[in-house]
Design a protein around this motif. Structure first.
Motif, PDB file in Angstrom:
ATOM      1  N   LEU A   4      69.393  98.232 -37.948  1.00 17.29           N
ATOM      2  CA  LEU A   4      68.881  99.089 -39.014  1.00 17.29           C
ATOM      3  C   LEU A   4      67.668  98.449 -39.654  1.00 17.29           C
ATOM      4  O   LEU A   4      67.668  97.240 -39.941  1.00 17.29           O
ATOM      5  CB  LEU A   4      69.959  99.325 -40.076  1.00 17.29           C
ATOM      6  CG  LEU A   4      71.236 100.030 -39.603  1.00 17.29           C
ATOM      7  CD1 LEU A   4      72.227 100.140 -40.752  1.00 17.29           C
ATOM      8  CD2 LEU A   4      70.893 101.418 -39.059  1.00 17.29           C
ATOM      9  N   GLU A   5      66.644  99.242 -39.874  1.00 21.96           N
ATOM     10  CA  GLU A   5      65.444  98.746 -40.553  1.00 21.96           C
ATOM     11  C   GLU A   5      65.483  99.168 -42.012  1.00 21.96           C
ATOM     12  O   GLU A   5      65.889 100.285 -42.345  1.00 21.96           O
ATOM     13  CB  GLU A   5      64.182  99.309 -39.897  1.00 21.96           C
ATOM     14  CG  GLU A   5      63.877  98.718 -38.533  1.00 21.96           C
ATOM     15  CD  GLU A   5      62.524  99.188 -38.031  1.00 21.96           C
ATOM     16  OE1 GLU A   5      61.755  99.734 -38.858  1.00 21.96           O
ATOM     17  OE2 GLU A   5      62.240  99.009 -36.839  1.00 21.96           O
ATOM     18  N   ALA A   6      65.025  98.285 -42.860  1.00 22.54           N
ATOM     19  CA  ALA A   6      64.945  98.622 -44.280  1.00 22.54           C
ATOM     20  C   ALA A   6      63.856  99.669 -44.505  1.00 22.54           C
ATOM     21  O   ALA A   6      62.829  99.666 -43.834  1.00 22.54           O
ATOM     22  CB  ALA A   6      64.632  97.368 -45.088  1.00 22.54           C
ATOM     23  N   LYS A   7      64.128 100.573 -45.410  1.00 18.94           N
ATOM     24  CA  LYS A   7      63.146 101.617 -45.698  1.00 18.94           C
ATOM     25  C   LYS A   7      61.904 101.010 -46.324  1.00 18.94           C
ATOM     26  O   LYS A   7      61.976 100.138 -47.192  1.00 18.94           O
ATOM     27  CB  LYS A   7      63.750 102.650 -46.653  1.00 18.94           C
ATOM     28  CG  LYS A   7      64.799 103.535 -46.020  1.00 18.94           C
ATOM     29  CD  LYS A   7      65.174 104.686 -46.942  1.00 18.94           C
ATOM     30  CE  LYS A   7      64.039 105.673 -47.070  1.00 18.94           C
ATOM     31  NZ  LYS A   7      64.411 106.872 -47.858  1.00 18.94           N
ATOM     32  N   LYS A   8      60.763 101.496 -45.855  1.00 20.03           N
ATOM     33  CA  LYS A   8      59.496 101.016 -46.394  1.00 20.03           C
ATOM     34  C   LYS A   8      59.144 101.812 -47.644  1.00 20.03           C
ATOM     35  O   LYS A   8      59.417 103.015 -47.724  1.00 20.03           O
ATOM     36  CB  LYS A   8      58.377 101.182 -45.361  1.00 20.03           C
ATOM     37  CG  LYS A   8      58.605 100.376 -44.091  1.00 20.03           C
ATOM     38  CD  LYS A   8      57.501 100.661 -43.084  1.00 20.03           C
ATOM     39  CE  LYS A   8      57.737  99.918 -41.792  1.00 20.03           C
ATOM     40  NZ  LYS A   8      56.699 100.235 -40.767  1.00 20.03           N
ATOM     41  N   PRO A   9      58.530 101.171 -48.613  1.00 23.38           N
ATOM     42  CA  PRO A   9      58.125 101.911 -49.818  1.00 23.38           C
ATOM     43  C   PRO A   9      56.977 102.851 -49.500  1.00 23.38           C
ATOM     44  O   PRO A   9      56.199 102.621 -48.565  1.00 23.38           O
ATOM     45  CB  PRO A   9      57.688 100.804 -50.784  1.00 23.38           C
ATOM     46  CG  PRO A   9      57.259  99.681 -49.889  1.00 23.38           C
ATOM     47  CD  PRO A   9      58.171  99.742 -48.682  1.00 23.38           C
ATOM     48  N   PRO A  10      56.837 103.953 -50.227  1.00 19.22           N
ATOM     49  CA  PRO A  10      55.718 104.865 -49.993  1.00 19.22           C
ATOM     50  C   PRO A  10      54.376 104.204 -50.294  1.00 19.22           C
ATOM     51  O   PRO A  10      54.284 103.286 -51.112  1.00 19.22           O
ATOM     52  CB  PRO A  10      55.993 106.025 -50.954  1.00 19.22           C
ATOM     53  CG  PRO A  10      56.874 105.451 -52.012  1.00 19.22           C
ATOM     54  CD  PRO A  10      57.688 104.388 -51.338  1.00 19.22           C
ATOM     55  N   ASP A 570      54.649 108.843 -47.197  1.00 18.92           N
ATOM     56  CA  ASP A 570      55.910 108.235 -46.773  1.00 18.92           C
ATOM     57  C   ASP A 570      55.645 107.411 -45.512  1.00 18.92           C
ATOM     58  O   ASP A 570      55.122 107.922 -44.527  1.00 18.92           O
ATOM     59  CB  ASP A 570      56.941 109.332 -46.494  1.00 18.92           C
ATOM     60  CG  ASP A 570      58.328 108.758 -46.247  1.00 18.92           C
ATOM     61  OD1 ASP A 570      58.457 107.518 -46.210  1.00 18.92           O
ATOM     62  OD2 ASP A 570      59.271 109.551 -46.088  1.00 18.92           O
ATOM     63  N   GLN A 571      55.998 106.152 -45.513  1.00 20.12           N
ATOM     64  CA  GLN A 571      55.728 105.248 -44.391  1.00 20.12           C
ATOM     65  C   GLN A 571      56.878 105.166 -43.396  1.00 20.12           C
ATOM     66  O   GLN A 571      56.783 104.457 -42.397  1.00 20.12           O
ATOM     67  CB  GLN A 571      55.450 103.838 -44.935  1.00 20.12           C
ATOM     68  CG  GLN A 571      54.231 103.762 -45.826  1.00 20.12           C
ATOM     69  CD  GLN A 571      52.953 104.055 -45.055  1.00 20.12           C
ATOM     70  OE1 GLN A 571      52.564 103.287 -44.183  1.00 20.12           O
ATOM     71  NE2 GLN A 571      52.310 105.169 -45.382  1.00 20.12           N
ATOM     72  N   ASN A 572      57.964 105.897 -43.639  1.00 18.50           N
ATOM     73  CA  ASN A 572      59.143 105.776 -42.773  1.00 18.50           C
ATOM     74  C   ASN A 572      59.065 106.769 -41.625  1.00 18.50           C
ATOM     75  O   ASN A 572      58.552 107.853 -41.769  1.00 18.50           O
ATOM     76  CB  ASN A 572      60.420 106.022 -43.584  1.00 18.50           C
ATOM     77  CG  ASN A 572      60.592 104.979 -44.668  1.00 18.50           C
ATOM     78  OD1 ASN A 572      60.828 103.812 -44.386  1.00 18.50           O
ATOM     79  ND2 ASN A 572      60.448 105.378 -45.929  1.00 18.50           N
TER      80      ASN A 572
END
Length: 572
Positions: A4-10, A570-572
């Motif tokens: 699992l990858e941590a969510k990137k901030p916008p 959104d960078q995800n």
């Protein structure tokens, strides 16, 4: 278990218009659009890196539809322009170029965006009031008792798209066909809420443009029918042909297992049951004196043979595109079930015959009252035909808009330069109360007004692709083109013959000057005059409704973009 990858901030981008990426992207898009504008516009070839079809065009609908744009600011711009084109079909490049011009000119001003937006809205209202006034010098009334202005409108649209590769003879031929097709779509018995008909375009590629023709009624391609005398068709006692229109499949495989489970008795065949039902429908059609059956989808061969033996012509695989015009032309209601037929669902035809174009055979359905017609459109290559089809659809839509509002605007850059002249005149003589109401200084107003005028003039300058000098006159505010390589002369009238729209000639001294570029001092002039004669042969005209909408959309979109403070991605 997957990682699992941590969510990137916008990603927050503040003041996006100040960034180099947006500036470069906007400049690139503006350059592509400007170089495509007008009769001498350069063609663009669009294709993706994975192969597929190649589109050669200079039309805004095709350009913006094929361009892949990732920049959020530009996506707002292109979405607004495409929405305008979907509603009016015309003036897409005008709208996009003008919007780019507004953004480029306004963002360079040392004036707050909120103030720019208020002032530009006031300038837009001055333009719209002028365009809607009887004294407007760039507006032409369209008289439907003669075809002069309509011919100019259609010819201007055809000649503005060089990818169609049309000669003058071909332009004249198509102009007459498009007008003839449009007249067919106007109902003879006008009611309070009259509805215009439709022109259906029939493709014939690999033939000369002058082989194109217009026929009243509808053509349906029928490869199995051979050219010659059509078979005898059953007619009613009043000598009309009754028609039934089916939108449901009549192939006999109507039971789809994906739609659920069907319980049947032992020894019962679904296929036989379905075929029997189809033959029962055929018997009822024969009893109801139906002469022609058209099915949108596939028809069972046994049903076709039964109908043929009983004097009923059957056409299947007609396709979805003909269903609406065919139903409207004949008055028939599309039948969506083979289990129930109502006598009220049938329509009628006056006659039918067989037509042939370029080895293709068509069934020609001739109605009692013509509001539907078929334009058999020919061109030498597939690329040129695709472009020509879009142009013909635009011309038809422009004529429909002109019926609702019988006005046109002068083309060839003259409306843009005329409006710029008018705005410079009006902005130099506004009362002090106007600046107070807008909560701005006179200097701020003049700066925004000049940016507004330069944006309009940048559209006119975009018509020059071969190094022509561009002039504007101080009397009517029209646009004039000096051929490249012209010798130095003491009088401009020795070099120019007619203005861009073709209304004014060089017979009087009009005090020409160079059209301003991005630099230079604004010229204060008198209010541009209205030409004494507003009828001329070979005028270049634009659709009034489309251009007015384009002006509004361009400014509103530019103001929206100027008001952007942040872009959040959104960078995800």
């Amino acid at each position: 278990m997957s990682r699992l990858e941590a969510k990137k901030p916008p990603l927050f981008i503040s003041e996006p218009l100040t960034g180099d990426a947006v500036s470069q992207s906007l400049s690139l898009l503006s350059g592509i659009l400007k170089s495509s504008y007008g009769p001498a516009g350069r063609l663009k070839q669009l294709h993706n890196g994975m192969g597929g079809c190649v589109c050669t065009t200079s039309q805004s609908s095709a350009l913006l539809g094929h361009l892949s744009i990732s920049q959020p600011v530009l996506r707002v711009l292109t979405a607004s322009v495409r929405n305008h084109v979907s509603r009016f079909s015309d003036c897409g490049l005008f709208t996009a170029i003008l919007c780019c011009g507004f953004i480029e000119n306004f963002r360079s001003l040392n004036v707050a965006p909120f103030t720019i937006i208020k002032i530009s809205k006031h300038l837009l209202s001055l333009c719209m009031d002028h365009l809607k006034s009887e004294a407007c010098g760039c507006r032409v009334s369209v008289d439907f008792s003669s075809v002069g202005a309509l011919v100019c409108l259609v010819r201007s649209i055809l000649t503005s798209k060089p990818a169609c590769m049309l000669s003058k003879t071909e332009v004249d031929h198509l102009t007459s066909l498009i007008l003839k097709a449009f007249i067919f779509t106007v109902p003879c018995n006008v009611e309070t809420n009259a509805i215009l008909g439709k022109c259906v375009i029939i493709p014939v590629k690999g033939r000369r443009v002058v082989d194109s023709t217009v026929l009243p009624g509808l053509l349906i391609e029928t490869p199995e029918i051979q050219l010659g005398k059509p078979p005898a068709i059953k007619r009613t006692g009043s000598n009309i042909i009754k028609i039934a229109l089916f939108s449901v499949s009549m192939s006999g495989d109507g039971f789809n297992p994906e739609e659920g489970t069907i319980a049947v008795h032992h020894g019962v065949s679904l296929e036989v049951s379905e075929l029997n039902q189809l033959l029962n429908v055929g018997k009822q059609l024969v009893e109801d004196e139906v002469g022609l059956v058209v099915c949108q989808k596939v028809m069972h061969p046994s049903l076709k043979q039964y109908l043929k033996e009983n004097g009923v012509m059957a056409v299947d695989r007609a396709g979805l595109c003909v269903m609406e015009p065919l139903g409207r032309m004949t008055g028939s209601q599309p039948i969506a079930s083979i289990h129930s037929l109502s006598p009220g669902c049938y329509g009628s035809l006056k006659d039918l015959c067989i037509e042939s174009f370029a080895l293709k055979h068509f069934l020609h359905l001739i109605p009692e009252d013509t509001v539907i017609c078929s334009l058999v459109l020919c061109n030498r290559s597939e690329t040129a035909w695709d472009e020509l089809k879009r142009v013909c659809e635009t011309a038809e839509h422009v004529l429909q808009l002109t019926v609702k509002e019988p006005l046109a605007l002068l083309g060839g850059g003259c409306t843009e330069t005329h409006l710029a002249s008018y705005i410079r005149y009006k902005s130099s003589s506004l009362p002090a109360s106007t600046f107070k109401d807008l909560d701005c200084s006179q200097t701020q107003y003049q700066l925004v007004a000049e940016g507004f005028c330069r944006s309009l003039e940048s559209v006119a300058r975009s018509l020059s692709h071969d190094g022509e000098e561009i002039l504007t006159d101080m009397v009517y505010g029209h646009c004039w083109f000096v051929p490249p390589g012209s010798p130095c002369v003491s009088k401009w009238s020795d070099l120019v013959s007619k203005c861009g729209c073709g209304m004014n000639d060089n017979s009087e001294d009009l005090s020409w000057r160079f059209l301003q570029g991005q630099s230079g001092s604004p010229v204060i002039q008198d209010c541009p005059k209205e030409p004494s004669v507003k009828v001329a042969d070979l005028l270049t005209l634009d659709c009034f409704a489309a251009k007015c909408s384009g002006l509004q959309v361009a400014l509103e979109t530019a103001n929206l973009i100027l008001d952007l403070s942040y872009i959040i991605e959104d960078q995800n």
